[in-house]
Design a protein around this motif. Structure first.
Motif, mmCIF file in Angstrom:
data_model
loop_
_atom_site.group_PDB
_atom_site.id
_atom_site.type_symbol
_atom_site.label_atom_id
_atom_site.label_comp_id
_atom_site.label_asym_id
_atom_site.label_seq_id
_atom_site.Cartn_x
_atom_site.Cartn_y
_atom_site.Cartn_z
ATOM 1 N N VAL A 99 33.373 64.676 -28.776
ATOM 2 C CA VAL A 99 32.685 63.601 -28.056
ATOM 3 C C VAL A 99 31.180 63.854 -28.057
ATOM 4 C CG1 VAL A 99 32.422 62.490 -25.808
ATOM 5 C CG2 VAL A 99 34.687 63.108 -26.629
ATOM 6 N N ALA A 100 30.778 65.102 -27.858
ATOM 7 C CA ALA A 100 29.352 65.436 -27.821
ATOM 8 C C ALA A 100 28.673 65.118 -29.156
ATOM 9 C CB ALA A 100 29.173 66.913 -27.476
ATOM 10 N N ALA A 101 29.298 65.494 -30.252
ATOM 11 C CA ALA A 101 28.708 65.254 -31.568
ATOM 12 C C ALA A 101 28.633 63.767 -31.892
ATOM 13 C CB ALA A 101 29.503 65.988 -32.631
ATOM 14 N N TRP A 102 29.715 63.053 -31.629
ATOM 15 C CA TRP A 102 29.721 61.624 -31.928
ATOM 16 C C TRP A 102 28.710 60.867 -31.072
ATOM 17 C CZ3 TRP A 102 31.578 59.359 -36.058
ATOM 18 C CH2 TRP A 102 32.570 59.999 -36.789
ATOM 19 N N THR A 103 28.564 61.244 -29.814
ATOM 20 C CA THR A 103 27.589 60.588 -28.947
ATOM 21 C C THR A 103 26.169 60.846 -29.432
ATOM 22 O OG1 THR A 103 29.074 60.818 -27.066
ATOM 23 C CG2 THR A 103 26.757 60.418 -26.572
ATOM 24 N N ALA A 104 25.879 62.105 -29.748
ATOM 25 C CA ALA A 104 24.538 62.441 -30.233
ATOM 26 C C ALA A 104 24.222 61.701 -31.528
ATOM 27 C CB ALA A 104 24.420 63.944 -30.436
ATOM 28 N N VAL A 105 25.159 61.679 -32.450
ATOM 29 C CA VAL A 105 24.924 61.016 -33.735
ATOM 30 C C VAL A 105 24.728 59.507 -33.553
ATOM 31 C CG1 VAL A 105 26.029 60.410 -35.926
ATOM 32 C CG2 VAL A 105 26.038 62.764 -35.143
ATOM 33 N N ALA A 106 25.527 58.890 -32.705
ATOM 34 C CA ALA A 106 25.395 57.447 -32.480
ATOM 35 C C ALA A 106 24.025 57.103 -31.896
ATOM 36 C CB ALA A 106 26.498 56.963 -31.552
ATOM 37 N N ILE A 107 23.577 57.878 -30.909
ATOM 38 C CA ILE A 107 22.271 57.616 -30.298
ATOM 39 C C ILE A 107 21.152 57.854 -31.305
ATOM 40 C CG2 ILE A 107 20.650 58.384 -28.518
ATOM 41 C CD1 ILE A 107 23.104 58.959 -26.739
ATOM 42 N N ILE A 108 21.258 58.901 -32.096
ATOM 43 C CA ILE A 108 20.210 59.213 -33.069
ATOM 44 C C ILE A 108 20.179 58.179 -34.201
ATOM 45 C CG2 ILE A 108 19.465 60.921 -34.781
ATOM 46 C CD1 ILE A 108 20.390 63.071 -32.746
ATOM 47 N N ILE A 109 21.319 57.629 -34.577
ATOM 48 C CA ILE A 109 21.330 56.561 -35.599
ATOM 49 C C ILE A 109 20.636 55.312 -35.075
ATOM 50 C CG2 ILE A 109 22.847 54.920 -36.790
ATOM 51 C CD1 ILE A 109 24.726 57.264 -37.348
ATOM 52 N N VAL A 110 20.895 54.956 -33.822
ATOM 53 C CA VAL A 110 20.202 53.807 -33.221
ATOM 54 C C VAL A 110 18.699 54.083 -33.169
ATOM 55 C CG1 VAL A 110 19.912 52.491 -31.086
ATOM 56 C CG2 VAL A 110 22.203 53.009 -31.922
ATOM 57 N N ALA A 111 18.325 55.307 -32.795
ATOM 58 C CA ALA A 111 16.910 55.674 -32.732
ATOM 59 C C ALA A 111 16.244 55.581 -34.106
ATOM 60 C CB ALA A 111 16.759 57.074 -32.161
ATOM 61 N N SER A 112 16.934 56.045 -35.136
ATOM 62 C CA SER A 112 16.345 55.992 -36.480
ATOM 63 C C SER A 112 16.224 54.552 -36.977
ATOM 64 C CB SER A 112 17.138 56.842 -37.460
ATOM 65 O OG SER A 112 18.437 56.330 -37.621
ATOM 66 N N THR A 113 17.156 53.705 -36.574
ATOM 67 C CA THR A 113 17.053 52.282 -36.919
ATOM 68 C C THR A 113 15.836 51.654 -36.254
ATOM 69 O OG1 THR A 113 19.456 52.145 -37.135
ATOM 70 C CG2 THR A 113 18.263 50.070 -36.858
ATOM 71 N N ILE A 114 15.625 51.987 -34.993
ATOM 72 C CA ILE A 114 14.452 51.473 -34.274
ATOM 73 C C ILE A 114 13.168 51.972 -34.923
ATOM 74 C CG2 ILE A 114 13.194 51.613 -32.083
ATOM 75 C CD1 ILE A 114 15.955 51.593 -30.693
ATOM 76 N N MET A 115 13.118 53.250 -35.279
ATOM 77 C CA MET A 115 11.921 53.797 -35.928
ATOM 78 C C MET A 115 11.704 53.171 -37.301
ATOM 79 S SD MET A 115 11.734 57.801 -34.780
ATOM 80 C CE MET A 115 13.381 58.254 -35.294
ATOM 81 N N SER A 116 12.783 52.863 -38.015
ATOM 82 C CA SER A 116 12.650 52.198 -39.319
ATOM 83 C C SER A 116 12.075 50.795 -39.165
ATOM 84 C CB SER A 116 14.005 52.121 -40.011
ATOM 85 O OG SER A 116 14.498 53.404 -40.259
ATOM 86 N N LEU A 117 12.528 50.091 -38.144
ATOM 87 C CA LEU A 117 11.975 48.758 -37.878
ATOM 88 C C LEU A 117 10.497 48.830 -37.513
ATOM 89 C CD1 LEU A 117 14.900 47.098 -35.887
ATOM 90 C CD2 LEU A 117 14.112 46.535 -38.198
ATOM 91 N N ALA A 118 10.124 49.892 -36.821
ATOM 92 C CA ALA A 118 8.721 50.070 -36.459
ATOM 93 C C ALA A 118 7.842 50.327 -37.680
ATOM 94 C CB ALA A 118 8.582 51.222 -35.468
ATOM 95 N N VAL A 119 8.422 50.862 -38.746
ATOM 96 C CA VAL A 119 7.660 51.067 -39.977
ATOM 97 C C VAL A 119 7.551 49.758 -40.751
ATOM 98 C CG1 VAL A 119 7.690 52.240 -42.221
ATOM 99 C CG2 VAL A 119 8.218 53.513 -40.139
ATOM 100 N N VAL A 120 8.640 48.992 -40.788
ATOM 101 C CA VAL A 120 8.636 47.719 -41.513
ATOM 102 C C VAL A 120 7.710 46.712 -40.833
ATOM 103 C CG1 VAL A 120 10.068 45.759 -42.201
ATOM 104 C CG2 VAL A 120 10.933 48.087 -42.453
ATOM 105 N N PHE A 121 7.815 46.623 -39.519
ATOM 106 C CA PHE A 121 6.945 45.761 -38.720
ATOM 107 C C PHE A 121 6.018 46.682 -37.932
ATOM 108 C CE2 PHE A 121 11.160 43.708 -38.882
ATOM 109 C CZ PHE A 121 10.830 42.627 -39.695
ATOM 110 N N PRO A 122 4.852 46.999 -38.481
ATOM 111 C CA PRO A 122 4.005 48.048 -37.903
ATOM 112 C C PRO A 122 3.816 47.904 -36.384
ATOM 113 C CG PRO A 122 3.022 47.224 -39.909
ATOM 114 C CD PRO A 122 4.194 46.341 -39.593
#
Length: 75
Positions: A11-34
Motif C-alpha cells: 500500500v505504501a509503495a502504490w500510494t507513493a507512486v500514484a501521488i508522484i505520477i500525478v505530481a510529474s503530470t502537473i510538472m509536465s503541464l507546467a513546462v508545456v504551458f509555462p
C-alpha cells in the motif's frame, strides 16, 4: 520455491507512486504551458508523495511490514 524480494507490492509503495505520477503530470503541464507556480506545486506534491510513502511504510503498510508466510490480505 526460492524466496524472492518483494519489489514494492504494498500500500505504501502504490500510494507513493500514484501521488508522484500525478505530481510529474502537473510538472509536465507546467513546462508545456509555462507556469512557475504550477511547477512548484507539482514539485511540492512529489515531496508529499515521497513522505506519504515513508510514513505508510513506517506505519506497517510497507513490504517489510508484511508477513511473507501468509497470503496477502487487505488491511
Amino acid at each position: 520455491m526460492d524466496e524472492h524480494e518483494d519489489h514494492g507490492h504494498s500500500v505504501a509503495a502504490w500510494t507513493a507512486v500514484a501521488i508522484i505520477i500525478v505530481a510529474s503530470t502537473i510538472m509536465s503541464l507546467a513546462v508545456v504551458f509555462p507556469n512557475l507556480w504550477l511547477f512548484v506545486g507539482g514539485a511540492v506534491l512529489a515531496v508529499v508523495g515521497a513522505v506519504a510513502g515513508k510514513v505508510l511504510s513506517m506505519a506497517g503498510y510497507g513490504a517489510a511490514g508484511r508477513d511473507h508466510t501468509e497470503a496477502p490480505s487487505i488491511r
